[in-house]
Motif scaffolding. Structure first.
Motif, short mmCIF file in Angstrom:
data_model
loop_
_atom_site.label_atom_id
_atom_site.label_comp_id
_atom_site.label_asym_id
_atom_site.label_seq_id
_atom_site.Cartn_x
_atom_site.Cartn_y
_atom_site.Cartn_z
N ARG A 12 0.83 -1.19 0.00
CA ARG A 12 0.00 0.00 0.00
C ARG A 12 0.88 1.25 0.00
N PRO A 13 0.50 2.26 -0.79
CA PRO A 13 1.31 3.48 -0.81
C PRO A 13 1.43 4.10 0.56
N SER A 14 2.62 4.60 0.86
CA SER A 14 2.89 5.25 2.14
C SER A 14 2.88 6.76 1.96
N ALA A 15 2.17 7.44 2.85
CA ALA A 15 2.12 8.89 2.78
C ALA A 15 3.24 9.53 3.58
N SER A 16 4.03 8.69 4.26
CA SER A 16 5.02 9.23 5.19
C SER A 16 6.34 9.59 4.50
N LEU A 17 6.64 8.99 3.35
CA LEU A 17 7.92 9.24 2.70
C LEU A 17 7.90 10.57 1.94
N ALA A 20 12.56 13.60 -0.94
CA ALA A 20 14.00 13.40 -0.75
C ALA A 20 14.29 11.97 -0.30
N GLN A 21 13.39 11.39 0.53
CA GLN A 21 13.57 10.01 0.97
C GLN A 21 13.35 9.04 -0.18
N VAL A 22 12.35 9.32 -1.01
CA VAL A 22 12.10 8.49 -2.18
C VAL A 22 13.29 8.58 -3.13
N ALA A 47 6.41 3.03 -8.28
CA ALA A 47 5.59 3.49 -7.15
C ALA A 47 5.10 2.31 -6.32
N GLU A 48 4.71 1.23 -6.98
CA GLU A 48 4.28 0.04 -6.26
C GLU A 48 5.45 -0.60 -5.51
N ARG A 49 6.59 -0.64 -6.16
CA ARG A 49 7.77 -1.24 -5.53
C ARG A 49 8.17 -0.49 -4.26
N LEU A 50 8.10 0.84 -4.31
CA LEU A 50 8.51 1.65 -3.18
C LEU A 50 7.37 1.96 -2.21
N ALA A 51 6.17 1.53 -2.60
CA ALA A 51 4.98 1.76 -1.76
C ALA A 51 4.76 3.25 -1.50
N VAL A 52 4.83 4.03 -2.59
CA VAL A 52 4.58 5.46 -2.50
C VAL A 52 3.59 5.86 -3.58
N ARG A 54 2.24 8.52 -6.66
CA ARG A 54 2.96 9.05 -7.83
C ARG A 54 3.50 10.46 -7.57
N THR A 55 2.84 11.24 -6.70
CA THR A 55 3.27 12.62 -6.49
C THR A 55 4.67 12.71 -5.89
N PRO A 56 4.95 12.07 -4.74
CA PRO A 56 6.33 12.14 -4.22
C PRO A 56 7.33 11.45 -5.14
N LEU A 57 6.88 10.43 -5.90
CA LEU A 57 7.78 9.78 -6.84
C LEU A 57 8.21 10.75 -7.94
N ARG A 58 7.27 11.50 -8.48
CA ARG A 58 7.61 12.44 -9.54
C ARG A 58 8.51 13.56 -9.01
N GLU A 59 8.27 14.01 -7.79
CA GLU A 59 9.14 15.02 -7.19
C GLU A 59 10.55 14.45 -6.97
N ALA A 60 10.61 13.18 -6.59
CA ALA A 60 11.91 12.51 -6.39
C ALA A 60 12.67 12.42 -7.71
#
Length: 234
Positions: A12-17, A20-22, A47-52, A54-60
């Motif tokens: 499940r996507p995590s809202a905590s990361l 910068a952490q991603v 995104a599924e692999r990191l459980a995050v 798409r928004t923090p992934l794109r910023e990362a």
């Protein structure tokens, strides 16, 4: 092309990361070839692999693009950067010049406590070497270089070093992985530390200027089938 190796079950996507952490997690995947050079980055899969989400992934990915590790291509998405050999060596040479200058500054600006901390990081790197832990060794090695640069208190030097080092982050890890340069690199670090403790600006600059590019040259000669000279033990 298989982009992710050994992919785990999606979580499940995590809202905590934070972005910068991603970015830090993706950076580790890049240096360990889970995301090899030239590979397309599939946002949904990653995104599924990191459980995050798409928004923090794109910023990362924007962070990694600014570092030169990822290329953001219009209508094609993100791709892991694949610099050529000549470009890599030029980047390493420039990094060596920056680190040499930082070493000179550090000899004047570093406190005794900061120098002791660099020595402590060196002992941690030796422990990783003894265990055969290449990733741990690499991270402590990087910590030492960043710690020396940080003691300069020169924001311009620190920022340019951070940006440039990020661009060759994977290359420096691969050099550690594919060459048997551990012992000679440790000897070079001992020289760096000894010069810093003596506050010998000329000596530390001379070692640092060549230190970061030497492993790359050794690896290139190995791949070319050339004889590699024994390390300098002086």
């Amino acid at each position: 092309m298989t982009v992710l190796r050994g992919a785990a079950k999606p979580a499940r996507p995590s809202a905590s990361l934070k972005p910068a952490q991603v970015a830090a997690r993706i950076r580790e995947m890049i240096i360990q070839d889970e995301l090899p050079p030239g590979a397309p980055i599939r946002e949904r899969v990653l995104a599924e692999r990191l459980a995050v989400s798409r928004t923090p992934l794109r910023e990362a990915l924007k962070i990694l693009s600014a570092e030169g590790l990822v290329e953001l291509q219009p209508r094609r998405g993100a791709v892991v950067t694949a610099p050529g050999g000549d470009e890599v060596r030029e980047l390493l040479q420039l990094l060596g010049v920056i680190e040499a200058y930082a070493g000179e500054l550090a000899c004047a600006s570093a406190t005794d406590e900061e120098i002791r901390e660099v020595r402590a990081l060196h002992y941690e790197m030796l422990a990783a070497y003894t265990r055969g832990d290449r990733l741990g060794y690499f991270h402590r090695n990087q910590d030492i270089h960043r710690a020396i640069v940080a003691t300069t208190r020169n924001r311009t030097v620190i920022e340019h070093h951070r940006t440039l080092n990020a661009r060759v982050y994977r290359v420096r890890y691969i050099c550690n992985l594919r060459t048997e340069r551990w012992e000679s690199a440790i000897r070079e670090h001992e020289k760096i530390l000894a010069a810093l403790e003596r506050r010998d600006a000329q000596a530390i600059a001379a070692v640092l200027k060549e230190h970061v590019v030497r492993a790359w040259d050794v690896m290139q000669r190995m791949f070319a089938g050339e004889a590699v000279p024994p390390p300098d033990v002086g």
